[in-house]
Design a protein around this motif. Structure first.
Motif, PDB file in Angstrom:
ATOM      1  N   LYS A 186      -5.375 -11.515  -0.090  1.00 23.43           N
ATOM      2  CA  LYS A 186      -4.792 -12.133  -1.287  1.00 23.43           C
ATOM      3  C   LYS A 186      -3.289 -12.361  -1.199  1.00 23.43           C
ATOM      4  N   ASN A 187      -2.648 -11.905  -0.108  1.00 25.98           N
ATOM      5  CA  ASN A 187      -1.190 -11.935  -0.046  1.00 25.98           C
ATOM      6  C   ASN A 187      -0.684 -12.500   1.281  1.00 25.98           C
ATOM      7  N   GLN A 188       0.564 -12.963   1.245  1.00 27.99           N
ATOM      8  CA  GLN A 188       1.198 -13.527   2.444  1.00 27.99           C
ATOM      9  C   GLN A 188       1.920 -12.463   3.261  1.00 27.99           C
ATOM     10  N   LEU A 189       2.392 -11.428   2.589  1.00 26.62           N
ATOM     11  CA  LEU A 189       3.059 -10.298   3.236  1.00 26.62           C
ATOM     12  C   LEU A 189       2.416  -9.010   2.743  1.00 26.62           C
ATOM     13  N   VAL A 190       2.048  -8.137   3.669  1.00 27.82           N
ATOM     14  CA  VAL A 190       1.462  -6.837   3.323  1.00 27.82           C
ATOM     15  C   VAL A 190       2.358  -5.749   3.903  1.00 27.82           C
ATOM     16  N   ILE A 191       2.725  -4.784   3.068  1.00 23.00           N
ATOM     17  CA  ILE A 191       3.602  -3.692   3.498  1.00 23.00           C
ATOM     18  C   ILE A 191       2.853  -2.367   3.383  1.00 23.00           C
ATOM     19  N   GLY A 192       2.768  -1.644   4.484  1.00 26.52           N
ATOM     20  CA  GLY A 192       2.202  -0.301   4.474  1.00 26.52           C
ATOM     21  C   GLY A 192       3.339   0.709   4.469  1.00 26.52           C
ATOM     22  N   ILE A 193       3.388   1.538   3.435  1.00 22.90           N
ATOM     23  CA  ILE A 193       4.485   2.501   3.310  1.00 22.90           C
ATOM     24  C   ILE A 193       4.044   3.831   3.899  1.00 22.90           C
ATOM     25  N   GLY A 194       4.522   4.107   5.104  1.00 23.44           N
ATOM     26  CA  GLY A 194       4.172   5.359   5.768  1.00 23.44           C
ATOM     27  C   GLY A 194       3.513   5.120   7.112  1.00 23.44           C
ATOM     28  N   GLY A 195       3.892   5.935   8.095  1.00 28.05           N
ATOM     29  CA  GLY A 195       3.306   5.816   9.418  1.00 28.05           C
ATOM     30  C   GLY A 195       1.809   6.051   9.429  1.00 28.05           C
ATOM     31  N   GLN A 196       1.295   6.758   8.405  1.00 19.11           N
ATOM     32  CA  GLN A 196      -0.143   7.011   8.337  1.00 19.11           C
ATOM     33  C   GLN A 196      -0.942   5.738   8.073  1.00 19.11           C
ATOM     34  N   THR A 197      -0.262   4.652   7.701  1.00 17.85           N
ATOM     35  CA  THR A 197      -0.956   3.378   7.484  1.00 17.85           C
ATOM     36  C   THR A 197      -1.056   2.554   8.768  1.00 17.85           C
ATOM     37  N   GLN A 198      -0.342   2.958   9.817  1.00 18.11           N
ATOM     38  CA  GLN A 198      -0.177   2.103  10.992  1.00 18.11           C
ATOM     39  C   GLN A 198      -1.490   1.770  11.690  1.00 18.11           C
ATOM     40  N   ALA A 199      -2.324   2.760  11.946  1.00 18.39           N
ATOM     41  CA  ALA A 199      -3.568   2.523  12.694  1.00 18.39           C
ATOM     42  C   ALA A 199      -4.466   1.534  11.954  1.00 18.39           C
ATOM     43  N   ALA A 200      -4.661   1.746  10.664  1.00 17.62           N
ATOM     44  CA  ALA A 200      -5.512   0.853   9.884  1.00 17.62           C
ATOM     45  C   ALA A 200      -4.888  -0.532   9.751  1.00 17.62           C
ATOM     46  N   LEU A 201      -3.574  -0.578   9.578  1.00 18.84           N
ATOM     47  CA  LEU A 201      -2.892  -1.863   9.422  1.00 18.84           C
ATOM     48  C   LEU A 201      -3.034  -2.728  10.676  1.00 18.84           C
ATOM     49  N   LEU A 202      -2.911  -2.112  11.839  1.00 22.87           N
ATOM     50  CA  LEU A 202      -3.039  -2.871  13.083  1.00 22.87           C
ATOM     51  C   LEU A 202      -4.445  -3.463  13.220  1.00 22.87           C
ATOM     52  N   LYS A 203      -5.454  -2.728  12.792  1.00 24.11           N
ATOM     53  CA  LYS A 203      -6.824  -3.247  12.826  1.00 24.11           C
ATOM     54  C   LYS A 203      -6.975  -4.460  11.923  1.00 24.11           C
ATOM     55  N   LEU A 210       0.848  -1.190   0.000  1.00 23.89           N
ATOM     56  CA  LEU A 210       0.000   0.000   0.000  1.00 23.89           C
ATOM     57  C   LEU A 210       0.885   1.242   0.000  1.00 23.89           C
ATOM     58  N   ILE A 211       0.789   2.024  -1.073  1.00 18.78           N
ATOM     59  CA  ILE A 211       1.468   3.315  -1.168  1.00 18.78           C
ATOM     60  C   ILE A 211       0.368   4.370  -1.104  1.00 18.78           C
ATOM     61  N   PRO A 212       0.167   4.998   0.062  1.00 14.90           N
ATOM     62  CA  PRO A 212      -0.968   5.919   0.207  1.00 14.90           C
ATOM     63  C   PRO A 212      -0.946   7.091  -0.768  1.00 14.90           C
ATOM     64  N   GLY A 213       0.257   7.558  -1.109  1.00 13.44           N
ATOM     65  CA  GLY A 213       0.378   8.689  -2.029  1.00 13.44           C
ATOM     66  C   GLY A 213       0.758   8.255  -3.430  1.00 13.44           C
TER      67      GLY A 213
END
Length: 333
Positions: A97-114, A45-48
């Protein structure tokens, strides 16, 4: 002398043929099994925008480098340009759909933890993650922006001709604010009398607000600017170009590519993306908080002044070493 002919044994041919067929079948099955090894499925996930000349582009560059290194060992799905409100939905789609998910940016942290709580068998890595809630399937990689921001402030003070520098951040969250504070402290470390202007636009991608904030600092004498922005950087570039001032870029060394830029701070965003994929491919991926920063070497964090003199290089390296050994203490983030 000719060797005597070998005796003909009719019964040996069927046995040899059977043995050969059995061997070929085994070898064929082994080859098919080796070829059929499934690639690691990676969702990113690249938010920008992946071409923002900033954090997101650096992350995308790391993804491209990992794909080049691992080839058909990885299969990548990428989502970009997602609003904050839509991050949870995007991450859910990637996790399903994936085995590894990468969130690029601290702004992804809250949603990723959920999302990670709903997909316990999926691995998650946050590039730019800070210490927070600990989950057994989540790794948080801290770029330690405040460290290199201090060094960038020192560089800005050495490069400034007016004795005034500025910083523009996007969202006013702890890691971005701490980097701004350390940039100012780094500048004052070199020149205690330097003027420092700090501003936040509330949006990493707002071009107009970034330009307005930069112009306000320029009107008060600032001639070197630092940032933590994504597409909003375009606004800073417009202001600097119009007023003939300079920018210290972030994330990646691009010296020589644009005369507006006089230096670059390297924060290893792409390096962390590569790290996450490499660890997962190699079976050594681990959950938990992992600090990167200066301690992980120049690919993870460094300061590059374009065309720097040996004296400037030596001074910046000494500051980096003082941060590493604790002589200079900086904020988290």
């Amino acid at each position: 002398m000719k060797a005597p002919a070998a005796a003909f044994v009719p019964s040996s041919r069927p046995a040899a043929r059977a043995l050969a067929l059995a061997f070929c079948s085994f070898a064929g099955a082994y080859a098919i099994g080796a070829q059929a090894a499934d690639p690691l499925k990676v969702g990113v996930l690249i938010p920008g925008s992946k071409s923002d000349k900033g954090w997101m582009e650096s992350g995308y560059d790391g993804l491209v480098a990992a794909q080049k290194e691992f080839g058909d060992k990885v299969k990548v799905q990428m989502i970009e340009n997602i609003n904050y409100a839509d991050m949870e939905q995007a991450l859910t789609s990637l996790a399903s759909k994936n085995q590894l998910v990468i969130g690029i940016g601290g702004q992804t942290q809250a949603a990723l933890l959920k999302v990670a709580k709903r997909f316990p068998k999926t691995k998650f890595s946050i590039v730019g993650g800070n210490k927070g809630e600990s989950l057994p399937n989540v790794a948080g990689y801290d770029v330690k922006q405040a460290e290199i921001a201090f060094v960038a402030g020192a560089a800005a003070a050495m490069l400034s001709k007016t004795g005034a520098v500025s910083y523009v951040g996007g969202m006013e969250i702890p890691s971005i604010v701490n980097a701004g504070k350390e940039f100012g402290l780094g500048a004052k470390y070199i020149n205690p009398n330097i003027k420092y202007f700090e501003n936040y636009t509330g949006d990493f991608d707002n071009v107009a607000k970034a330009k307005e904030a930069t112009l306000a600092a320029i009107s008060q004498g600032a001639d070197v600017h630092y940032h933590i922005l994504n597409l909003g950087l375009r606004g800073m570039e417009q202001a600097a170009k119009d007023k003939n001032t300079k920018i210290i870029g972030s994330y990646t060394d691009r010296c020589g590519s644009d005369p507006l830029y006089t230096a670059y701070s390297i924060t290893g965003v792409g390096y962390q993306v590569e790290y996450a994929i490499k660890e997962a491919v190699g079976g050594t991926w681990k959950a938990g908080y992992k600090p990167f920063g200066l301690a992980m070497g120049p690919k993870a964090s460094d300061m590059v002044v374009c065309g720097a003199t040996p004296e400037v290089k030596q001074k910046l390296q000494a500051i980096e070493q003082d941060i590493l050994n604790g002589k200079i203490k900086v904020l988290e983030g």
